[in-house]
Design an enzyme around this catalytic site. Structure first.
Site, mmCIF file in Angstrom:
data_model
loop_
_atom_site.group_PDB
_atom_site.id
_atom_site.type_symbol
_atom_site.label_atom_id
_atom_site.label_comp_id
_atom_site.label_asym_id
_atom_site.label_seq_id
_atom_site.Cartn_x
_atom_site.Cartn_y
_atom_site.Cartn_z
ATOM 1 N N SER A 1 -0.332 -93.623 -49.800
ATOM 2 C CA SER A 1 1.133 -93.702 -49.751
ATOM 3 C C SER A 1 1.642 -92.811 -48.632
ATOM 4 O O SER A 1 0.971 -91.843 -48.236
ATOM 5 C CB SER A 1 1.724 -93.229 -51.085
ATOM 6 O OG SER A 1 3.123 -93.024 -50.987
ATOM 7 N N TYR B 1 1.835 -86.707 -57.898
ATOM 8 C CA TYR B 1 1.484 -88.030 -57.366
ATOM 9 C C TYR B 1 1.227 -87.943 -55.864
ATOM 10 O O TYR B 1 0.250 -88.496 -55.353
ATOM 11 C CB TYR B 1 2.624 -89.010 -57.657
ATOM 12 C CG TYR B 1 2.467 -90.369 -57.008
ATOM 13 C CD1 TYR B 1 1.677 -91.350 -57.603
ATOM 14 C CD2 TYR B 1 3.123 -90.663 -55.824
ATOM 15 C CE1 TYR B 1 1.539 -92.600 -57.011
ATOM 16 C CE2 TYR B 1 2.985 -91.908 -55.231
ATOM 17 C CZ TYR B 1 2.198 -92.871 -55.826
ATOM 18 O OH TYR B 1 2.061 -94.106 -55.232
ATOM 19 N N LYS C 1 -2.269 -88.747 -53.577
ATOM 20 C CA LYS C 1 -2.338 -89.680 -52.454
ATOM 21 C C LYS C 1 -2.842 -88.982 -51.189
ATOM 22 O O LYS C 1 -3.498 -89.602 -50.352
ATOM 23 C CB LYS C 1 -0.966 -90.313 -52.218
ATOM 24 C CG LYS C 1 -0.530 -91.255 -53.349
ATOM 25 C CD LYS C 1 -1.542 -92.369 -53.550
ATOM 26 C CE LYS C 1 -1.100 -93.376 -54.588
ATOM 27 N NZ LYS C 1 -2.023 -94.523 -54.710
#
Length: 274
Positions: free
Chosen positions: A165, A178, A182
């Site tokens: 991401s 999160y 990534k």
């Protein structure tokens, strides 16, 4: 040296222009795409299938698997579907064994599965949050890769793609754990690439920007938030899953045969690195 190259190009103008981009065929290839019944995963499976690959799709719920299989078959794509929770070792093994039994081997793996059970200040995140995010987003992606590598080696090589991401480069406020997971996928790509190159297995990564999926709906359902994102975009729209699916298919194709250890950012021009 540059003068010699120039002379060579002037003397051989046709050979210099001979290589053009082709619509690569993946006919005869088998591709596993995790979390592939919706969003980016489904778009990746469709793009691979449209190029001739037999795709194996999966998610945790049978109803979602059935719906995705029906959709892909309606587009004349060769597809097999099964349930799989990538956080469970028995499910990962079942997914790979089913693929080998029904398709004869594995050529492509797209690690797309991810979770985000936390939204808030990173200092408020708990150990349980970190355990879940790292287990699914990072550890399971590595373990899936470890499972398929022997089967790719039997086929003479293969391609692995991790879905990271933009948050891996530029952590998003309120999405700290999160974002860190990534970032870890960027490092995993670089760590695996030289080792697996010895087996003719390429390892690359794609880092999407803001893509309109159910998973990312909290980021684009607010018009005010979308307007703020658009200010950072050169292409003044949010991305669609298909914008990522085609890039994944490219990374798995012979057009990317000289690429490994790389991450392609697909962000609509949102700046995240030099």
């Amino acid at each position: 040296m540059l003068r010699s190259v120039a002379k060579c190009l002037l003397a051989n103008p046709v050979s210099a222009c001979r290589r053009t981009m082709s619509h690569s065929s993946l006919a005869g290839k088998t591709a596993i795409v995790t979390a592939s019944t919706d969003g980016i995963g489904l778009a990746a499976a469709e793009a691979l299938g449209q190029r001739g690959a037999h795709v194996v799709v999966s998610s945790r719920r049978q109803a979602n698997v059935d719906k995705a299989v029906s959709l892909l078959r309606s587009k004349n794509i060769q597809v097999t579907g099964t349930t799989c929770n990538v956080g469970k070792s028995e499910d990962r093994e079942k997914l790979v064994q089913l693929t080998v039994d029904q398709c004869g081997g594995v050529d492509i793996l797209v690690n797309n599965a991810a979770v985000n059970p936390f939204f808030g200040n990173i200092m408020d995140s708990t150990e349980a949050v970190w355990d879940k995010i790292l287990a699914i987003n990072v550890k399971s992606a590595f373990l899936m890769t470890k499972l398929v590598v022997p089967h790719m080696e039997k086929r003479g090589g293969g391609s692995v793609v991790f879905v990271s991401s933009i948050a891996g480069y530029q952590p998003m406020q309120l999405l700290g754990p999160y974002s860190v997971s990534k970032t870890a996928l960027l490092g995993l790509t670089r760590a695996l690439a030289p080792e697996l190159a010895q087996s003719n297995i390429r390892v690359n990564c794609v880092a999407p920007g803001i893509i309109k999926t159910r998973f990312s709906s909290a980021l684009w359902q607010s018009e005010e938030l979308v307007d703020e994102f658009k200010k950072q975009l050169a292409i003044k729209r949010l991305g669609e899953p298909e914008d990522i699916g085609g890039v994944v298919a490219f990374l798995c194709s012979d057009d990317a045969a000289y690429m490994t250890g790389e991450t392609l950012t697909v962000t609509g021009g949102m700046s995240c690195r030099l």
